[in-house]
Design a protein around this motif. Structure first.
Motif, short mmCIF file in Angstrom:
data_model
loop_
_atom_site.label_atom_id
_atom_site.label_comp_id
_atom_site.label_asym_id
_atom_site.label_seq_id
_atom_site.Cartn_x
_atom_site.Cartn_y
_atom_site.Cartn_z
N ARG A 182 0.82 -1.22 0.00
CA ARG A 182 0.00 0.00 0.00
C ARG A 182 0.85 1.26 0.00
NH1 ARG A 182 -3.86 0.93 4.19
NH2 ARG A 182 -4.88 2.23 2.66
N LYS A 183 2.03 1.20 0.57
CA LYS A 183 2.96 2.33 0.57
C LYS A 183 4.08 2.00 -0.40
CE LYS A 183 6.08 5.03 3.53
NZ LYS A 183 5.73 6.33 3.00
N THR A 184 4.16 2.74 -1.49
CA THR A 184 5.13 2.45 -2.55
C THR A 184 6.01 3.64 -2.88
OG1 THR A 184 3.48 2.99 -4.22
CG2 THR A 184 3.66 0.66 -3.57
N ALA A 185 6.01 4.63 -1.99
CA ALA A 185 6.84 5.82 -2.20
C ALA A 185 7.14 6.45 -0.86
CB ALA A 185 6.12 6.83 -3.10
N THR A 186 8.16 7.28 -0.87
CA THR A 186 8.46 8.11 0.29
C THR A 186 8.75 9.52 -0.21
OG1 THR A 186 9.83 8.39 2.26
CG2 THR A 186 10.92 7.45 0.32
N ILE A 187 8.27 10.48 0.53
CA ILE A 187 8.53 11.89 0.20
C ILE A 187 9.47 12.42 1.27
CG2 ILE A 187 7.53 14.19 -0.07
CD1 ILE A 187 4.96 12.78 -1.05
N ARG A 188 10.67 12.82 0.84
CA ARG A 188 11.71 13.29 1.75
C ARG A 188 11.98 14.77 1.49
NH1 ARG A 188 14.30 8.42 4.10
NH2 ARG A 188 12.54 7.01 3.97
N LEU A 189 12.18 15.54 2.56
CA LEU A 189 12.51 16.95 2.40
C LEU A 189 13.88 17.10 1.76
CD1 LEU A 189 11.41 18.94 5.61
CD2 LEU A 189 10.60 19.20 3.27
#
Length: 132
Positions: free
Chosen positions: A19-26
């Motif tokens: 269900r989680k297939t990405a990460t958003i990093r600063l």
């Protein structure tokens, strides 16, 4: 091997179920993550034991401003979110600092590497509608 670590164990189940297939990093993380790179996905805090979840391949690395994130970018990072405001609030908690709509983020999309996935084996045998 490069590690893609997540602090919150809440994400472990979401990632294991796809269900989680990405990460958003600063910030701009293109120097750290590259398309087709294999990474070890883990969960845990710095200086603490971490749980190994799986190996993954980086499918895409895209740098953009927070305000340019699509609902799909946000949903792939956190299946419970759809709106930019929800993500901004979450990033503020994770990074312990203010996050503005003009801040740069990196969207890292990844796919779990699965040993002998059943549908792949079926395709090799011509099962499940696939034609040889």
């Amino acid at each position: 091997m490069q590690v893609l670590n997540f602090y919150s164990t809440v994400f472990a189940d979401q990632m294991k179920r796809g269900r989680k297939t990405a990460t958003i990093r600063l910030g701009d993380k293109r120097h750290k993550y590259r398309k087709n790179q294999v990474v070890l996905v883990t969960v845990g805090y710095q200086y603490s034991p971490r749980e190994k979840l799986f190996h993954a391949v980086i499918d895409n690395v895209e740098v953009k401003r927070v305000k340019d994130l699509s609902p799909r970018d946000i949903e792939h990072d956190n299946p419970e979110f759809r709106r930019t405001e929800e993500l901004v609030h979450f990033l503020k908690q994770i990074y312990d600092r203010e996050v503005a709509l003009d801040d740069t983020v990196t969207v890292v999309r990844f796919s779990q590497i699965v040993e002998n996935p059943p549908d792949f084996q079926d395709r090799l045998r011509g099962v499940g509608g696939a034609q040889n």
